[in-house]
Design an enzyme around this catalytic site. Structure first.
Site, short mmCIF file in Angstrom:
data_model
loop_
_atom_site.label_atom_id
_atom_site.label_comp_id
_atom_site.label_asym_id
_atom_site.label_seq_id
_atom_site.Cartn_x
_atom_site.Cartn_y
_atom_site.Cartn_z
N TYR A 193 56.43 49.81 34.69
CA TYR A 193 55.43 49.89 35.77
C TYR A 193 55.98 50.81 36.86
O TYR A 193 56.08 50.44 38.02
CB TYR A 193 55.14 48.50 36.34
CG TYR A 193 54.28 47.63 35.43
CD1 TYR A 193 53.92 48.06 34.15
CD2 TYR A 193 53.81 46.40 35.85
CE1 TYR A 193 53.13 47.28 33.33
CE2 TYR A 193 53.02 45.61 35.03
CZ TYR A 193 52.69 46.06 33.76
OH TYR A 193 51.90 45.29 32.95
N VAL A 229 54.30 55.17 22.12
CA VAL A 229 55.54 54.50 21.72
C VAL A 229 56.75 55.03 22.51
O VAL A 229 57.61 54.27 22.95
CB VAL A 229 55.76 54.69 20.19
CG1 VAL A 229 57.20 54.46 19.79
CG2 VAL A 229 54.82 53.77 19.42
C1 LIG Z 1 46.36 51.49 30.63
C2 LIG Z 1 47.81 51.13 30.58
C3 LIG Z 1 48.18 49.91 30.04
C4 LIG Z 1 49.53 49.54 29.95
N1 LIG Z 1 49.85 48.35 29.40
C5 LIG Z 1 51.15 48.00 29.29
C6 LIG Z 1 51.54 46.78 28.67
O1 LIG Z 1 50.70 45.99 28.24
N2 LIG Z 1 52.86 46.50 28.57
C7 LIG Z 1 53.82 47.35 29.04
O2 LIG Z 1 55.02 47.07 28.90
N3 LIG Z 1 53.47 48.51 29.66
C8 LIG Z 1 52.18 48.85 29.77
N4 LIG Z 1 51.85 50.03 30.36
C9 LIG Z 1 52.91 50.88 30.89
C10 LIG Z 1 53.49 51.75 29.78
O3 LIG Z 1 54.30 50.97 28.93
C11 LIG Z 1 54.36 52.84 30.37
O4 LIG Z 1 53.60 53.64 31.23
C12 LIG Z 1 54.99 53.70 29.28
O5 LIG Z 1 56.08 54.41 29.82
C13 LIG Z 1 53.99 54.66 28.70
O6 LIG Z 1 54.51 55.35 27.61
P1 LIG Z 1 53.80 56.72 27.19
O7 LIG Z 1 54.59 57.29 26.09
O8 LIG Z 1 52.35 56.50 27.00
O9 LIG Z 1 53.94 57.54 28.53
P2 LIG Z 1 54.54 58.96 28.94
O10 LIG Z 1 53.89 59.24 30.24
O11 LIG Z 1 54.41 59.95 27.86
O12 LIG Z 1 56.07 58.64 29.16
C14 LIG Z 1 56.53 57.70 30.11
C15 LIG Z 1 57.97 58.03 30.48
O13 LIG Z 1 58.80 58.05 29.32
C16 LIG Z 1 59.31 59.35 29.08
N5 LIG Z 1 59.17 59.61 27.66
C17 LIG Z 1 58.01 59.71 26.97
N6 LIG Z 1 58.25 59.93 25.69
C18 LIG Z 1 59.58 59.97 25.54
C19 LIG Z 1 60.42 60.19 24.43
N7 LIG Z 1 59.92 60.38 23.22
N8 LIG Z 1 61.76 60.20 24.62
C20 LIG Z 1 62.27 60.01 25.85
N9 LIG Z 1 61.52 59.80 26.95
C21 LIG Z 1 60.18 59.78 26.79
C22 LIG Z 1 58.46 60.28 29.92
O14 LIG Z 1 59.13 61.46 30.25
C23 LIG Z 1 58.13 59.41 31.10
O15 LIG Z 1 59.21 59.37 31.99
C24 LIG Z 1 50.51 50.42 30.44
C25 LIG Z 1 50.13 51.63 31.00
C26 LIG Z 1 48.80 52.00 31.07
C27 LIG Z 1 48.41 53.30 31.70
#
Ligand SMILES: Cc1cc2nc3c(=O)[nH]c(=O)nc-3n(C[C@H](O)[C@H](O)[C@H](O)COP(=O)(O)OP(=O)(O)OC[C@H]3O[C@@H](n4cnc5c(N)ncnc54)[C@H](O)[C@@H]3O)c2cc1C
Ligand SMILES: *[C@@H]1O[C@H](CO)[C@@H](O)[C@H](O)[C@H]1NC(C)=O
Ligand SMILES: *[C@@H]1O[C@H](CO)[C@@H](O)[C@H](O)[C@H]1NC(C)=O
Ligand SMILES: *[C@@H]1O[C@H](CO)[C@@H](O)[C@H](O)[C@H]1NC(C)=O
Ligand SMILES: *[C@@H]1O[C@H](CO)[C@@H](O)[C@H](O)[C@H]1NC(C)=O
Ligand SMILES: *[C@@H]1O[C@H](CO)[C@@H](O)[C@H](O)[C@H]1NC(C)=O
Ligand SMILES: *[C@@H]1O[C@H](CO)[C@@H](O)[C@H](O)[C@H]1NC(C)=O
Ligand SMILES: *[C@@H]1O[C@H](CO)[C@@H](O)[C@H](O)[C@H]1NC(C)=O
Length: 540
Positions: free
Chosen positions: A479, A185
């Site tokens: 992305y 999230v």
């Molecule tokens: C398999 C896969 C499928 C995906 N499918 C979709 C999709 O259907 N639709 C879509 O829109 N995107 C999709 N994505 C992309 C995804 O939305 C982004 O990569 C998103 O940033 C991931 O969030 P995370 O918390 O898992 O990642 P993290 O790697 O934990 O964080 C991503 C970024 O946000 C920052 N961050 C994380 N948590 C916080 C927080 N609590 N407060 C402030 N900053 C924070 C991190 O420092 C980093 O810069 C997909 C990615 C993957 C790998």
């Protein structure tokens, strides 16, 4: 170890630190870790001790804690920069302590929620600076209120958990977000968040009503206390530039108790280029209840020759009869029949869309283990004009020339076109037919293999130039793609940031983001290679 500081902290006494670091780097970084750890333990609220949540590279479980949320194996190499400490926060006060102490000790902080960042920026830096990770996977409570159709969701929750907890309480409520259940999230919502309810309800950020954020002073803010500008920024501008998002309050959306899905396949031999050309004429104009995606990859045909396979994974918010009637009218070229369609509940459609076999129990959405892990590279583009049949044929030829190319076309239009491009930092609204996702996956480990595949994806991206948006060539923040510009936070950070900033946010939103940033984090504590810079003095 050469430690180069290109970041611009005028107010700090950096020269001393620089000398210490460059002459006794390993000894000094150990003691930095010690002093930092001490500060953390001192600051932590005694009712929520930090003991047991701190992992240095000396702890035997450090590698497994670090690797637990590495979702792109391109960043699971021995050469990948490693943090000096991981804090597995159990309570918001742990994050507050981390922010305050990191500021005191001038350490670069990384926040990781689900770890899906495409460039690994939640646990990797390319800046050669010592850094630590606040990993918030433990902060994952989800409180759904059916009465007012909202939920409070902590940032460490996964999308699968959110969907599961909603469906547990109602079979007619849902939330518009990504299709991969292990995505976190924290990164996903703060960066926009799109999925197959987008044409009906917009992005995740279009349905967020409140937030809890820890700011650069370690203060816990809500929407009211942070103000509308900052709330705007953390709903699409990326949380990482502004603080640490602890939780979001989301507005649930209504879905019918029965939805319909299909995923038909058409190859080049089955008139794929004609179908694709028709798709790009109609996909953004179809009924808002219909999300019909088009993906291409290269397969071998029965003669062992390379051919293109098109898949059309689809969600329709209605029954199969209505869907087939609609498609016969607006998109007969696809040739979808009742027998291709499967009716199910919305939560089952979530499983279907992420390729779980029919009948998989919905508890699979609670698993934090991805179905597949490998090294990969993603890029994005926006399509604003149709592409001819010949255009698609040439794209297919290029895909065949290169290795492992996958292109996914996501339809826009519907609700997306009704929302102003300034309503949220995410600017890609009306005028867009589709977003392209370029994806290259591979299995070989190592930097050499990675470079080979990275080159292929860049060649493909170059080839697509005439078909996609220009000035700027727009890109989707979630992305994340470091090819489209990085910020060294040097003297002209604002100008440097324009390169990717205009692609992700366009000019007006980028400027507003930098203004918010300058106000709430003037020392640029929260930063990464593509964060929002402060306005440089020459721009004030
Ligand atoms: C398999 C896969 C499928 C995906 N499918 C979709 C999709 O259907 N639709 C879509 O829109 N995107 C999709 N994505 C992309 C995804 O939305 C982004 O990569 C998103 O940033 C991931 O969030 P995370 O918390 O898992 O990642 P993290 O790697 O934990 O964080 C991503 C970024 O946000 C920052 N961050 C994380 N948590 C916080 C927080 N609590 N407060 C402030 N900053 C924070 C991190 O420092 C980093 O810069 C997909 C990615 C993957 C790998
Ligand atoms: C890591 O090692 C240190 C020193 O041995 C120890 O104090 C700490 O409790 C360990 N952390 C964890 C999470 O095991
Ligand atoms: C990441 O790398 C480590 C060390 O090589 C390895 O043990 C681990 O299995 C890798 N992770 C995955 C998911 O492959
Ligand atoms: C959900 O409710 C529990 C119990 O009241 C509370 O501890 C938790 O913080 C709440 N979560 C969110 C995200 O509000
Ligand atoms: C392809 O299109 C041609 C001409 O429109 C049509 O005759 C043929 O049946 C189509 N082939 C398939 C496999 O749909
Ligand atoms: C296609 O065939 C080639 C050899 O002709 C083989 O190397 C490759 O793995 C095959 N690809 C797929 C997707 O089956
Ligand atoms: C399917 O949906 C349509 C339109 O909503 C409705 O009129 C029809 O009765 C439904 N058919 C079935 C079999 O439920
Ligand atoms: C990248 O790939 C293309 C296409 O195969 C090839 O022509 C080119 O030489 C490669 N470039 C590099 C730098 O490897």
């Amino acid at each position: 170890m050469a430690i180069t500081y290109s970041f611009n902290f005028k107010s700090y006494i950096f020269p001393l630190l620089l000398v210490l670091l460059s002459t006794h780097s390993s000894a000094t970084s150990t003691s930095i870790t010690d002093r930092f750890t001490q500060c953390l333990n001192n600051r932590a609220d005694p009712s929520f001790p930090l003991n047991g949540q701190l992992y240095t590279p000396d702890n035997s479980s450090f590698p497994s804690v670090l690797q637990a949320y590495i979702r792109n194996l391109r960043f699971n190499e021995s050469t990948t920069p490693k943090p000096i400490l991981i804090i597995t926060a159990l309570h918001p006060s742990h994050i507050q302590a981390a922010v305050v102490c990191a500021k005191t000790h001038r350490l670069l902080m990384k926040t990781r929620s689900g770890g899906h960042d495409y460039e690994g920026l939640s646990y990797v830096t390319n800046s050669n600076q010592p850094f630590f990770v606040v990993d918030i996977f433990n902060l994952r409570s989800i409180n759904v209120s059916i009465e007012d159709e909202t939920a409070w969701v902590q940032a460490g929750a996964t999308l699968g958990e959110v969907y599961y907890r909603i469906a547990e309480k109602s079979n007619s409520l849902a939330f518009p977000a990504g299709v991969c259940p292990t995505v976190g999230v924290g990164g996903h919502f703060s960066g926009g968040g799109y999925g197959n309810l987008m044409r009906k309800y917009g992005l995740s950020v279009d349905n967020i009503v409140d937030a809890q954020l820890i700011d650069v002073n370690g203060k816990l803010l809500n929407r009211k206390s942070m103000g509308e500008d900052l709330f705007w920024a953390i709903t699409g501008g990326g949380g990482v530039s502004f603080g640490v998002v602890v939780a979001y309050k989301i507005k649930l959306v209504r879905v019918p108790t029965t939805v319909t899905v299909f995923n038909v396949q058409r190859t080049s031999e089955q008139n794929l280029s004609t179908i694709a050309h028709r798709w790009i004429q109609v996909a953004d104009k179809l009924d808002n209840d219909l999300f019909l995606r088009m993906t291409f990859n290269v397969i071998n045909n029965t003669n062992g020759e390379k051919t293109i396979r098109g898949l059309f994974p689809t969600l329709y918010l209605g029954n199969s009869t209505a869907l087939v009637t609609l498609l016969n009218k607006d998109f007969p070229e696809l040739g979808v029949e009742i027998s291709d369609c499967i009716e199910m509940s919305w939560i089952e459609s979530v499983l279907f869309y992420t390729n779980f076999p029919i009948g998989t129990p919905t508890t699979a959405l609670l698993s934090r283990t991805p179905q597949r892990l490998n090294p990969f590279k993603i890029k994005s583009d926006y399509v604003k004009k149709t592409i001819s049949k010949q255009g698609f044929e040439s794209i297919f030829e290029k895909m065949k020339e290169l290795e492992n190319q996958m292109l996914a076309f996501n339809p826009y239009g519907g609700r997306m076109s009704e929302i102003s491009e300034f309503a949220k930092p995410f600017p890609h609204r009306s005028g867009n037919i589709a977003k392209i996702q370029y994806e290259v996956n591979w299995d070989e480990l190592g930097v050499e293999a990675a470079n080979r595949y990275l080159n292929f994806t860049r060649v493909m991206y170059d080839y697509m130039t005439p078909f996609v948006s220009k000035n700027p060539r727009e890109a989707f923040l979630n992305y994340r793609d470091l090819d489209i510009g990085v910020n060294s936070h040097g003297k002209n950070a604002y100008v440097e940031g324009m390169v990717y900033g205009h692609k992700y946010f366009k000019e007006t939103n980028y400027k507003r983001l930098t203004m918010v940033k300058t106000r709430v984090d003037p020392s640029n504590f929260f930063r990464n290679e593509q964060s929002i810079p402060t306005l440089s003095s020459s721009w004030k």
